[in-house]
Design a protein around this motif. Sequence first.
Motif, PDB file in Angstrom:
ATOM      1  N   THR A   1       0.793  -1.132   0.044  1.00 35.44           N
ATOM      2  CA  THR A   1       0.113  -0.056   0.154  1.00 35.44           C
ATOM      3  C   THR A   1       0.944   1.122  -0.045  1.00 35.44           C
ATOM      4  O   THR A   1       0.563   2.150  -0.904  1.00 35.44           O
ATOM      5  N   TYR A   2       1.831   1.176   0.724  1.00 34.70           N
ATOM      6  CA  TYR A   2       2.966   2.409   0.779  1.00 34.70           C
ATOM      7  C   TYR A   2       3.436   2.688  -0.329  1.00 34.70           C
ATOM      8  O   TYR A   2       3.522   3.689  -0.805  1.00 34.70           O
ATOM      9  N   LYS A   3       3.975   1.466  -1.090  1.00 34.24           N
ATOM     10  CA  LYS A   3       4.491   1.950  -2.501  1.00 34.24           C
ATOM     11  C   LYS A   3       3.779   2.248  -3.354  1.00 34.24           C
ATOM     12  O   LYS A   3       3.783   3.272  -4.151  1.00 34.24           O
ATOM     13  N   ASN A   4       2.401   1.832  -3.358  1.00 33.68           N
ATOM     14  CA  ASN A   4       1.345   2.396  -4.217  1.00 33.68           C
ATOM     15  C   ASN A   4       1.097   3.772  -4.110  1.00 33.68           C
ATOM     16  O   ASN A   4       0.740   4.727  -5.117  1.00 33.68           O
ATOM     17  N   GLN A   5       0.834   4.102  -2.763  1.00 34.31           N
ATOM     18  CA  GLN A   5       0.678   5.742  -2.568  1.00 34.31           C
ATOM     19  C   GLN A   5       1.849   6.636  -2.452  1.00 34.31           C
ATOM     20  O   GLN A   5       1.511   7.831  -2.536  1.00 34.31           O
ATOM     21  N   ASN A   6       2.949   6.035  -2.610  1.00 34.20           N
ATOM     22  CA  ASN A   6       4.184   6.809  -2.458  1.00 34.20           C
ATOM     23  C   ASN A   6       5.126   6.482  -3.806  1.00 34.20           C
ATOM     24  O   ASN A   6       6.048   5.753  -3.521  1.00 34.20           O
ATOM     25  N   PRO A   7       4.755   6.568  -4.813  1.00 33.51           N
ATOM     26  CA  PRO A   7       5.499   6.230  -6.130  1.00 33.51           C
ATOM     27  C   PRO A   7       7.090   6.765  -6.341  1.00 33.51           C
ATOM     28  O   PRO A   7       7.790   6.214  -6.942  1.00 33.51           O
ATOM     29  N   ASP A   8       7.152   7.913  -5.474  1.00 36.46           N
ATOM     30  CA  ASP A   8       8.414   8.615  -5.276  1.00 36.46           C
ATOM     31  C   ASP A   8       9.462   7.686  -4.413  1.00 36.46           C
ATOM     32  O   ASP A   8      10.955   7.898  -4.594  1.00 36.46           O
ATOM     33  N   VAL A   9       8.945   6.749  -3.597  1.00 38.12           N
ATOM     34  CA  VAL A   9      10.069   6.131  -2.836  1.00 38.12           C
ATOM     35  C   VAL A   9      10.104   4.631  -3.601  1.00 38.12           C
ATOM     36  O   VAL A   9       8.961   3.928  -3.860  1.00 38.12           O
ATOM     37  N   ILE A  10      11.402   4.144  -3.877  1.00 38.02           N
ATOM     38  CA  ILE A  10      11.444   3.183  -4.765  1.00 38.02           C
ATOM     39  C   ILE A  10      11.976   2.049  -3.849  1.00 38.02           C
ATOM     40  O   ILE A  10      13.290   2.049  -2.998  1.00 38.02           O
TER      41      ILE A  10
ATOM     42  N   VAL B   1      13.285   4.977   3.319  1.00 43.27           N
ATOM     43  CA  VAL B   1      12.991   3.449   3.461  1.00 43.27           C
ATOM     44  C   VAL B   1      13.073   3.151   5.103  1.00 43.27           C
ATOM     45  O   VAL B   1      12.333   2.759   5.804  1.00 43.27           O
ATOM     46  N   CYS B   2      14.223   3.521   5.585  1.00 39.33           N
ATOM     47  CA  CYS B   2      14.603   3.052   7.190  1.00 39.33           C
ATOM     48  C   CYS B   2      13.673   4.202   7.913  1.00 39.33           C
ATOM     49  O   CYS B   2      13.479   3.750   9.014  1.00 39.33           O
ATOM     50  N   LYS B   3      13.881   5.369   7.724  1.00 39.29           N
ATOM     51  CA  LYS B   3      13.062   6.311   8.522  1.00 39.29           C
ATOM     52  C   LYS B   3      11.641   6.588   8.419  1.00 39.29           C
ATOM     53  O   LYS B   3      10.779   6.937   9.349  1.00 39.29           O
ATOM     54  N   GLU B   4      10.937   6.148   7.208  1.00 41.14           N
ATOM     55  CA  GLU B   4       9.627   6.251   7.288  1.00 41.14           C
ATOM     56  C   GLU B   4       8.816   5.045   6.611  1.00 41.14           C
ATOM     57  O   GLU B   4       7.776   4.640   7.480  1.00 41.14           O
TER      58      GLU B   4
ATOM     59  N   PRO C   1       9.096   1.978   9.774  1.00 44.70           N
ATOM     60  CA  PRO C   1       8.463   2.400  11.038  1.00 44.70           C
ATOM     61  C   PRO C   1       6.809   2.404  10.925  1.00 44.70           C
ATOM     62  O   PRO C   1       6.224   1.689  11.591  1.00 44.70           O
ATOM     63  N   TRP C   2       6.482   2.834   9.504  1.00 40.35           N
ATOM     64  CA  TRP C   2       4.952   2.655   9.477  1.00 40.35           C
ATOM     65  C   TRP C   2       4.372   1.453   9.136  1.00 40.35           C
ATOM     66  O   TRP C   2       3.668   1.096   9.672  1.00 40.35           O
ATOM     67  N   CYS C   3       5.300   0.718   8.283  1.00 43.00           N
ATOM     68  CA  CYS C   3       4.617  -0.487   7.724  1.00 43.00           C
ATOM     69  C   CYS C   3       4.752  -1.586   8.566  1.00 43.00           C
ATOM     70  O   CYS C   3       3.826  -2.434   8.820  1.00 43.00           O
TER      71      CYS C   3
ATOM     72  N   ASP D   1      -4.728  -1.511  20.740  1.00 41.23           N
ATOM     73  CA  ASP D   1      -4.103  -0.123  20.246  1.00 41.23           C
ATOM     74  C   ASP D   1      -2.573  -0.455  20.723  1.00 41.23           C
ATOM     75  O   ASP D   1      -2.016   0.678  21.478  1.00 41.23           O
ATOM     76  N   PHE D   2      -1.870  -1.372  20.357  1.00 45.74           N
ATOM     77  CA  PHE D   2      -0.550  -1.602  20.431  1.00 45.74           C
ATOM     78  C   PHE D   2       0.129  -2.238  19.184  1.00 45.74           C
ATOM     79  O   PHE D   2      -0.439  -2.923  18.358  1.00 45.74           O
ATOM     80  N   TYR D   3       1.296  -1.804  19.043  1.00 45.41           N
ATOM     81  CA  TYR D   3       2.156  -2.207  18.057  1.00 45.41           C
ATOM     82  C   TYR D   3       3.550  -2.504  18.509  1.00 45.41           C
ATOM     83  O   TYR D   3       4.141  -1.799  19.440  1.00 45.41           O
ATOM     84  N   PHE D   4       4.424  -3.407  17.698  1.00 47.27           N
ATOM     85  CA  PHE D   4       5.600  -3.593  18.082  1.00 47.27           C
ATOM     86  C   PHE D   4       6.498  -2.525  17.405  1.00 47.27           C
ATOM     87  O   PHE D   4       6.405  -2.316  16.730  1.00 47.27           O
ATOM     88  N   PRO D   5       7.593  -2.173  18.445  1.00 47.38           N
ATOM     89  CA  PRO D   5       8.584  -1.279  17.981  1.00 47.38           C
ATOM     90  C   PRO D   5       9.264  -2.069  17.094  1.00 47.38           C
ATOM     91  O   PRO D   5       9.638  -3.272  17.204  1.00 47.38           O
ATOM     92  N   ILE D   6       9.992  -0.987  16.266  1.00 52.76           N
ATOM     93  CA  ILE D   6      10.872  -1.677  15.058  1.00 52.76           C
ATOM     94  C   ILE D   6      12.219  -2.086  15.693  1.00 52.76           C
ATOM     95  O   ILE D   6      12.764  -1.107  16.622  1.00 52.76           O
TER      96      ILE D   6
END
Length: 101
Positions: free
Chosen positions: A37-46, A69-72, A75-77, A88-93
């Motif tokens: 999804t991130y790749k489809n919505q942000n085609p400027d990041v390869i 890729v490392c900073k954005e 962490p989001w994906c 409402d919990f997620y694993f830290p990277i």
Amino acid sequence: MTTREDVIAAMQREASNFPIQSTVGDTMSQAMINFSTYKNQNPDVIYRILLSKHDEVMIEAPFEHVPKVCKEVFPWCMGEGAKIPGYDFYFPIGDLEIMQS
């Protein structure tokens, strides 16, 4: 020789471990959807997903895209975008390893 008690103990360990492993599996499935999804919505990041194994993902990216890729992306994906279902919990990277080929 395996006794009945040994078999029961092994089954109890497996049963107690199942919710943990299942949650990790579900969370990783969500993370993989997020990468797409991130790749489809942000085609400027390869980047390109090379491998997903247990709780790891290997990605290939051009050198100039590695910082984003490392900073954005990661962490989001694999973090904020992959919350544990029902909580409402997620694993830290964890550790990110960067290799040049």
